[in-house]
Motif scaffolding. Structure first.
Motif, PDB file in Angstrom:
ATOM      1  N   GLY A  12      49.250  16.726 -77.255  1.00 20.36           N
ATOM      2  CA  GLY A  12      50.297  17.383 -77.704  1.00 20.36           C
ATOM      3  C   GLY A  12      50.992  16.172 -78.956  1.00 20.36           C
ATOM      4  N   GLY A  13      50.560  15.624 -79.747  1.00 20.69           N
ATOM      5  CA  GLY A  13      51.385  14.929 -80.640  1.00 20.69           C
ATOM      6  C   GLY A  13      50.671  15.175 -82.136  1.00 20.69           C
ATOM      7  N   GLY A  14      49.911  16.412 -82.162  1.00 21.02           N
ATOM      8  CA  GLY A  14      49.871  17.282 -83.201  1.00 21.02           C
ATOM      9  C   GLY A  14      48.128  16.311 -83.913  1.00 21.02           C
ATOM     10  N   PRO A  15      47.552  17.151 -84.561  1.00 18.77           N
ATOM     11  CA  PRO A  15      46.291  17.544 -84.731  1.00 18.77           C
ATOM     12  C   PRO A  15      45.700  15.657 -84.541  1.00 18.77           C
ATOM     13  CG  PRO A  15      47.381  18.506 -86.329  1.00 18.77           C
ATOM     14  CD  PRO A  15      48.351  17.877 -85.240  1.00 18.77           C
ATOM     15  N   PRO A  16      44.158  15.404 -83.863  1.00 18.29           N
ATOM     16  CA  PRO A  16      43.820  14.148 -83.600  1.00 18.29           C
ATOM     17  C   PRO A  16      43.821  13.174 -85.256  1.00 18.29           C
ATOM     18  CG  PRO A  16      43.075  15.720 -81.959  1.00 18.29           C
ATOM     19  CD  PRO A  16      43.962  16.371 -82.839  1.00 18.29           C
ATOM     20  N   TYR A  17      43.434  13.935 -86.110  1.00 20.36           N
ATOM     21  CA  TYR A  17      43.315  13.881 -87.412  1.00 20.36           C
ATOM     22  C   TYR A  17      44.540  13.452 -88.035  1.00 20.36           C
ATOM     23  CZ  TYR A  17      44.456  17.617 -90.229  1.00 20.36           C
ATOM     24  OH  TYR A  17      45.368  18.049 -91.284  1.00 20.36           O
ATOM     25  N   ARG A  18      45.185  13.443 -87.555  1.00 20.22           N
ATOM     26  CA  ARG A  18      46.881  13.936 -88.210  1.00 20.22           C
ATOM     27  C   ARG A  18      47.289  12.021 -87.394  1.00 20.22           C
ATOM     28  NH1 ARG A  18      48.852  13.942 -92.405  1.00 20.22           N
ATOM     29  NH2 ARG A  18      47.357  15.183 -93.190  1.00 20.22           N
ATOM     30  N   GLN A  19      46.959  12.547 -86.190  1.00 20.40           N
ATOM     31  CA  GLN A  19      47.636  11.148 -85.570  1.00 20.40           C
ATOM     32  C   GLN A  19      46.756   9.832 -86.444  1.00 20.40           C
ATOM     33  OE1 GLN A  19      47.865  11.071 -81.590  1.00 20.40           O
ATOM     34  NE2 GLN A  19      47.827  13.721 -81.908  1.00 20.40           N
ATOM     35  N   LEU A  20      44.849   9.824 -86.413  1.00 19.78           N
ATOM     36  CA  LEU A  20      44.407   8.674 -87.178  1.00 19.78           C
ATOM     37  C   LEU A  20      44.863   8.191 -88.435  1.00 19.78           C
ATOM     38  CD1 LEU A  20      42.089   6.952 -86.289  1.00 19.78           C
ATOM     39  CD2 LEU A  20      41.011   9.066 -87.376  1.00 19.78           C
ATOM     40  N   ILE A  21      45.594  10.048 -89.660  1.00 18.83           N
ATOM     41  CA  ILE A  21      45.640   9.372 -90.506  1.00 18.83           C
ATOM     42  C   ILE A  21      47.017   8.399 -90.612  1.00 18.83           C
ATOM     43  CG2 ILE A  21      46.947  10.669 -93.155  1.00 18.83           C
ATOM     44  CD1 ILE A  21      45.040  12.031 -92.277  1.00 18.83           C
ATOM     45  N   ASP A  22      48.002   9.189 -89.954  1.00 14.13           N
ATOM     46  CA  ASP A  22      49.195   7.839 -89.903  1.00 14.13           C
ATOM     47  C   ASP A  22      49.530   6.686 -89.266  1.00 14.13           C
ATOM     48  OD1 ASP A  22      49.863  10.476 -90.597  1.00 14.13           O
ATOM     49  OD2 ASP A  22      51.279  11.181 -88.918  1.00 14.13           O
ATOM     50  N   GLY A  23      47.879   6.917 -88.388  1.00 19.68           N
ATOM     51  CA  GLY A  23      47.693   5.381 -87.922  1.00 19.68           C
ATOM     52  C   GLY A  23      46.951   4.238 -88.238  1.00 19.68           C
ATOM     53  N   ILE A  24      46.297   5.056 -89.020  1.00 18.32           N
ATOM     54  CA  ILE A  24      45.445   3.914 -90.024  1.00 18.32           C
ATOM     55  C   ILE A  24      47.031   3.682 -91.651  1.00 18.32           C
ATOM     56  CG2 ILE A  24      43.931   3.749 -92.012  1.00 18.32           C
ATOM     57  CD1 ILE A  24      42.182   5.805 -89.886  1.00 18.32           C
ATOM     58  N   ARG A  25      46.954   4.975 -91.720  1.00 14.70           N
ATOM     59  CA  ARG A  25      48.594   4.114 -93.010  1.00 14.70           C
ATOM     60  C   ARG A  25      49.959   3.462 -92.371  1.00 14.70           C
ATOM     61  NH1 ARG A  25      50.994   9.189 -96.291  1.00 14.70           N
ATOM     62  NH2 ARG A  25      52.325   7.353 -96.217  1.00 14.70           N
ATOM     63  N   GLN A  27      49.228   0.996 -90.028  1.00  9.95           N
ATOM     64  CA  GLN A  27      49.028  -0.091 -90.392  1.00  9.95           C
ATOM     65  C   GLN A  27      48.483  -0.804 -91.198  1.00  9.95           C
ATOM     66  OE1 GLN A  27      44.921  -0.879 -87.342  1.00  9.95           O
ATOM     67  NE2 GLN A  27      45.887   0.848 -86.363  1.00  9.95           N
ATOM     68  N   ILE A  28      48.038  -0.073 -92.438  1.00  9.92           N
ATOM     69  CA  ILE A  28      47.836  -0.865 -93.687  1.00  9.92           C
ATOM     70  C   ILE A  28      49.438  -0.960 -94.177  1.00  9.92           C
ATOM     71  CG2 ILE A  28      47.478   0.354 -96.009  1.00  9.92           C
ATOM     72  CD1 ILE A  28      45.086   1.555 -95.012  1.00  9.92           C
ATOM     73  N   GLU A  29      50.067  -0.421 -93.723  1.00  9.55           N
ATOM     74  CA  GLU A  29      51.465  -0.459 -94.713  1.00  9.55           C
ATOM     75  C   GLU A  29      52.361  -2.097 -93.430  1.00  9.55           C
ATOM     76  OE1 GLU A  29      53.599   3.200 -93.487  1.00  9.55           O
ATOM     77  OE2 GLU A  29      53.182   3.592 -95.731  1.00  9.55           O
ATOM     78  N   ARG A  30      51.810  -1.848 -92.462  1.00  8.14           N
ATOM     79  CA  ARG A  30      52.051  -3.049 -91.516  1.00  8.14           C
ATOM     80  C   ARG A  30      51.565  -4.196 -92.522  1.00  8.14           C
ATOM     81  NH1 ARG A  30      54.046   0.593 -86.584  1.00  8.14           N
ATOM     82  NH2 ARG A  30      55.603   1.603 -86.849  1.00  8.14           N
ATOM     83  N   GLY A  31      50.504  -4.370 -92.576  1.00  9.43           N
ATOM     84  CA  GLY A  31      50.053  -5.965 -92.839  1.00  9.43           C
ATOM     85  C   GLY A  31      48.349  -5.908 -91.962  1.00  9.43           C
ATOM     86  N   ALA A  32      48.616  -5.184 -91.170  1.00 10.90           N
ATOM     87  CA  ALA A  32      47.431  -5.283 -90.056  1.00 10.90           C
ATOM     88  C   ALA A  32      46.035  -4.831 -89.899  1.00 10.90           C
ATOM     89  CB  ALA A  32      48.189  -4.134 -88.831  1.00 10.90           C
TER      90      ALA A  32
END
Length: 123
Positions: A12-25, A27-32
């Motif tokens: 229910g969190g939206g399309p999995p590919y979009r959740q993955l994009i948002d999650g990776i972005r 992590q990149i923005e936060r320096g992880a």
């Protein structure tokens, strides 16, 4: 060495590919995930997250099109050396990066002035 990507795909969190994009972005923005760091191959990440390889491949394509990651053929896929710029966000992002750097320097036992000198020498 390949970075570990931690993304929780929610029902229910939206399309999995979009959740993955948002999650990776994030992590990149936060320096992880750091510039130049190798990220897992499509099939490996798909297995880790329980997703179809095509879902991960779609997310990677969109991240690459947006300038977040870069594919280097058989060498793998890597976080880009420079984040895509958001004109209005550049100052805020730079401040956040500086704050993270100074916090990390403090964790290493380095005082603020020494950390700043290190940046000046590297430039």
């Amino acid at each position: 060495m390949t970075a570990r990507i931690r993304v929780h795909i929610r029902e229910g969190g939206g399309p999995p590919y979009r959740q993955l994009i948002d999650g990776i972005r994030r992590q990149i923005e936060r320096g992880a995930l750091l510039p130049g760091e190798r990220i897992p191959p499509v099939r490996t990440l798909a297995d880790d997250l329980g997703l179809a390889p095509n879902t991960v491949a779609r997310a990677y394509r969109e991240l690459e099109d947006g300038g977040w990651i870069v594919g280097r053929g058989r060498a793998g896929t890597f976080v880009t050396d420079r984040l895509p710029e958001r004109a209005s966000d550049t100052d805020g992002a730079l401040k956040d990066a500086a704050d993270r750097y100074l916090r990390r320097a403090a964790q290493l036992g380095v005082d603020r002035e020494t950390a700043i000198r290190a940046v000046r020498r590297s430039g």
